[in-house]
Motif scaffolding. Structure first.
Motif, PDB file in Angstrom:
ATOM      1  N   ASP A 369      47.367  12.666  42.045  1.00 35.93           N
ATOM      2  CA  ASP A 369      48.410  13.289  42.847  1.00 35.93           C
ATOM      3  C   ASP A 369      47.889  14.533  43.559  1.00 35.93           C
ATOM      4  O   ASP A 369      47.108  15.289  42.976  1.00 35.93           O
ATOM      5  N   TRP A 370      48.320  14.708  44.796  1.00 38.92           N
ATOM      6  CA  TRP A 370      47.982  15.924  45.529  1.00 38.92           C
ATOM      7  C   TRP A 370      48.997  16.161  46.641  1.00 38.92           C
ATOM      8  O   TRP A 370      49.749  15.254  47.011  1.00 38.92           O
ATOM      9  N   GLU A 371      49.009  17.377  47.112  1.00 39.75           N
ATOM     10  CA  GLU A 371      49.814  17.753  48.271  1.00 39.75           C
ATOM     11  C   GLU A 371      48.923  18.510  49.240  1.00 39.75           C
ATOM     12  O   GLU A 371      48.004  19.223  48.826  1.00 39.75           O
ATOM     13  N   VAL A 372      49.193  18.353  50.515  1.00 41.82           N
ATOM     14  CA  VAL A 372      48.448  19.118  51.514  1.00 41.82           C
ATOM     15  C   VAL A 372      49.321  20.265  51.995  1.00 41.82           C
ATOM     16  O   VAL A 372      50.534  20.134  52.124  1.00 41.82           O
ATOM     17  N   ASP A 373      48.698  21.387  52.219  1.00 42.42           N
ATOM     18  CA  ASP A 373      49.394  22.565  52.728  1.00 42.42           C
ATOM     19  C   ASP A 373      49.246  22.585  54.244  1.00 42.42           C
ATOM     20  O   ASP A 373      48.370  23.249  54.800  1.00 42.42           O
ATOM     21  N   LEU A 374      50.125  21.842  54.917  1.00 36.92           N
ATOM     22  CA  LEU A 374      50.023  21.718  56.367  1.00 36.92           C
ATOM     23  C   LEU A 374      50.314  23.037  57.079  1.00 36.92           C
ATOM     24  O   LEU A 374      49.831  23.261  58.193  1.00 36.92           O
ATOM     25  N   ASP A 375      51.087  23.911  56.447  1.00 34.86           N
ATOM     26  CA  ASP A 375      51.377  25.201  57.073  1.00 34.86           C
ATOM     27  C   ASP A 375      50.114  26.051  57.206  1.00 34.86           C
ATOM     28  O   ASP A 375      50.006  26.885  58.113  1.00 34.86           O
ATOM     29  N   SER A 376      49.162  25.848  56.291  1.00 33.44           N
ATOM     30  CA  SER A 376      47.914  26.619  56.332  1.00 33.44           C
ATOM     31  C   SER A 376      46.765  25.838  56.964  1.00 33.44           C
ATOM     32  O   SER A 376      45.686  26.388  57.165  1.00 33.44           O
ATOM     33  N   ALA A 377      46.982  24.565  57.266  1.00 38.04           N
ATOM     34  CA  ALA A 377      45.930  23.738  57.837  1.00 38.04           C
ATOM     35  C   ALA A 377      45.611  24.180  59.265  1.00 38.04           C
ATOM     36  O   ALA A 377      46.476  24.700  59.978  1.00 38.04           O
ATOM     37  N   VAL A 378      44.373  23.962  59.673  1.00 40.42           N
ATOM     38  CA  VAL A 378      43.941  24.271  61.038  1.00 40.42           C
ATOM     39  C   VAL A 378      43.506  22.974  61.704  1.00 40.42           C
ATOM     40  O   VAL A 378      42.547  22.329  61.259  1.00 40.42           O
ATOM     41  N   ARG A 379      44.217  22.593  62.744  1.00 36.91           N
ATOM     42  CA  ARG A 379      43.929  21.326  63.415  1.00 36.91           C
ATOM     43  C   ARG A 379      42.831  21.493  64.457  1.00 36.91           C
ATOM     44  O   ARG A 379      42.707  22.546  65.082  1.00 36.91           O
ATOM     45  N   LEU A 380      42.029  20.453  64.620  1.00 39.17           N
ATOM     46  CA  LEU A 380      41.055  20.421  65.711  1.00 39.17           C
ATOM     47  C   LEU A 380      41.770  20.497  67.046  1.00 39.17           C
ATOM     48  O   LEU A 380      42.818  19.870  67.227  1.00 39.17           O
ATOM     49  N   ARG A 381      41.221  21.240  67.982  1.00 35.57           N
ATOM     50  CA  ARG A 381      41.757  21.260  69.330  1.00 35.57           C
ATOM     51  C   ARG A 381      40.828  20.436  70.207  1.00 35.57           C
ATOM     52  O   ARG A 381      40.007  20.939  70.958  1.00 35.57           O
ATOM     53  N   SER A 382      40.955  19.128  70.055  1.00 34.14           N
ATOM     54  CA  SER A 382      40.078  18.200  70.767  1.00 34.14           C
ATOM     55  C   SER A 382      40.926  17.079  71.326  1.00 34.14           C
ATOM     56  O   SER A 382      41.756  16.504  70.611  1.00 34.14           O
ATOM     57  N   GLY A 383      40.729  16.749  72.599  1.00 29.16           N
ATOM     58  CA  GLY A 383      41.478  15.659  73.187  1.00 29.16           C
ATOM     59  C   GLY A 383      41.213  14.321  72.528  1.00 29.16           C
ATOM     60  O   GLY A 383      42.128  13.639  72.070  1.00 29.16           O
ATOM     61  N   PRO A 384      39.945  13.897  72.439  1.00 23.50           N
ATOM     62  CA  PRO A 384      39.680  12.555  71.918  1.00 23.50           C
ATOM     63  C   PRO A 384      39.728  12.437  70.403  1.00 23.50           C
ATOM     64  O   PRO A 384      39.960  11.349  69.880  1.00 23.50           O
ATOM     65  N   ILE A 385      39.485  13.522  69.666  1.00 20.51           N
ATOM     66  CA  ILE A 385      39.371  13.448  68.213  1.00 20.51           C
ATOM     67  C   ILE A 385      40.589  14.083  67.564  1.00 20.51           C
ATOM     68  O   ILE A 385      40.977  15.201  67.892  1.00 20.51           O
ATOM     69  N   ARG A 386      41.203  13.380  66.617  1.00 25.84           N
ATOM     70  CA  ARG A 386      42.368  13.880  65.887  1.00 25.84           C
ATOM     71  C   ARG A 386      41.963  14.157  64.443  1.00 25.84           C
ATOM     72  O   ARG A 386      41.493  13.264  63.729  1.00 25.84           O
ATOM     73  N   GLY A 387      42.129  15.391  64.010  1.00 24.35           N
ATOM     74  CA  GLY A 387      41.767  15.746  62.653  1.00 24.35           C
ATOM     75  C   GLY A 387      41.957  17.230  62.414  1.00 24.35           C
ATOM     76  O   GLY A 387      42.747  17.888  63.092  1.00 24.35           O
TER      77      GLY A 387
END
Length: 403
Positions: A369-387
């Motif tokens: 079991d796990w949870e992700v802390d999306l509020d603290s996550a940093v998303r890539l700022r890339s057009g072609p790549i999502r992550g």
């Protein structure tokens, strides 16, 4: 002037859209399947059938001028050394044949136990942590180590690999922001130029030596083509796997019943990897340039126009995948296009799948079991790549056998 739905605005580099592009993709498919994005200077195809047809038609949709939307007058082929992904037949056919001599299915299959050992080692470092960063401690290092070991370069250079790769994919070519990306590419070329010279003088049992020696029909890769393939391998092989795993961590956190079923039945993981690729594709789209005019959905796209093929939207097309916005590990999404299709089908797809299967099976076996802390996550700022650049994971240390 192309006509679009007046209520739609789409650019692959819009940070608000990259946060969650799927509602916009749905609007594009339903109301503007051939959409002109003035902000990105490109046509956008979003329906599964259109994207698939373009991917298998290099006679009209060319890769030779680049694979990302760029401002008028910018020639991507002048900014980077030749890459397999940016060539058309007949040169693409010859290059792929040469590279395939070195990047063989057997070489990939032999990595299984090696990848498993790397995964176990990475997870052991966070075994006692109740909070850890999934990207910096797991999904980022894994493919970097695998690629470094395959090429035969020192593992201690993997942090530089990660830095170069992340810088490259976060450049925004629609705004002419090439500087950091070009600097990263130049650093990589310098690094591998010296390394290639050493491997020519002293061949080893590694992929770099195999690439130097590989030939087909009497042809070898040129120095520039070798360096271009190294850049492609670093970015495509690294970022696809890193972000497939990172996106998977989020999706499985949001679908705990599916996660627990995969823990209890690890034989379902290979199929789940295909569904994860479909549901939140790490590569959201790549571009082509039209060689001749194409009429589609009442729009005329002219020769020389750029066309962005949205893999992420095609994989959420309800006409191809019923109930497409639902994550379903029992789905059999053989038609998904996360790795492309046709002559440019991702050469490293088998490696990415191998790494993802082993990583997820091992992760699930040790951390149910796990949870992700999306509020603290940093998303890539890339057009072609999502992550993600950073993805904090919480409550990930409880062993599966504790229940």
């Amino acid at each position: 002037m192309p006509m679009n739905d007046q209520h739609l605005t789409y650019s692959p580099f819009d940070p608000e859209i990259t946060e969650d592009p799927y509602p916009v993709y749905r609007e594009l498919r339903h109301h503007a399947p051939a959409y002109w994005s003035a902000q990105a200077n490109t046509w956008v195809l979003s329906r599964y059938d259109d994207v698939s047809a373009a991917l298998v038609d290099p006679t009209r949709y060319s890769s030779a001028s680049g694979i990302f939307p760029t401002p008028p007058g910018v020639d991507m082929t002048q900014l980077f050394l030749p890459m397999l992904i940016m060539t058309d037949p007949p040169r693409h056919t010859a290059l792929r044949k040469i590279v395939s001599k070195a990047f063989t299915p057997r070489r990939i299959a032999e990595l299984k136990s090696h990848v498993h050992a790397i995964v176990e080692d990475l997870l052991s470092h966070s075994a006692d942590s109740s909070r850890w960063d999934f990207v910096s401690e797991f999904s980022g290092p894994l493919p970097a180590i695998v690629i470094a070991d395959m090429l035969g370069v020192p593992r201690e250079d993997r942090d530089r690999f990660r830095s170069w790769s992340t810088t490259l994919i976060q450049s925004n070519p629609t705004r002419g922001e090439f500087g950091p990306g070009l600097d990263a590419a130049a650093a990589l070329y310098d690094y591998f130029s010296a390394f290639l010279a050493e491997r020519r003088a002293h061949p080893q049992d590694d992929l770099m030596s195999a690439l130097v020696q590989a030939e087909a029909d009497g042809e070898h890769l040129s120095e520039e083509e070798l360096l271009g393939f190294c850049l492609l391998l670093l970015v495509a092989g690294h970022e696809t796997t890193t972000n497939l795993l990172s996106n998977s961590a989020v999706v499985l956190s949001e679908n705990p019943e599916s996660r627990r079923l995969l823990t209890d039945r690890p034989e379902l993981v290979p199929g789940a990897v295909e569904e994860l690729l479909r549901y939140d594709s790490p590569v959201q789209g790549l571009s082509r340039t039209l060689i001749q005019p194409v009429d589609l959905h009442g729009q005329r796209m002219m020769a020389g126009d750029t066309v962005l093929l949205l893999f992420g939207s095609a994989n959420r097309d309800e006409d191809a995948f019923p109930d497409a916005d639902r994550f379903d590990i029992h789905r059999a999404p053989e038609r998904q296009v996360a790795f492309g299709r046709g002559i440019h089908f991702c050469l490293g797809a088998a490696l990415a799948r191998l790494e993802a299967r082993i990583a997820l099976q091992t992760l699930l076996a040790s951390r149910r079991d796990w949870e992700v802390d999306l509020d603290s996550a940093v998303r890539l700022r890339s057009g072609p790549i999502r992550g993600y650049i950073s993805l904090p994971i919480e409550h990930a240390c409880a062993p599966a056998q504790a229940e």
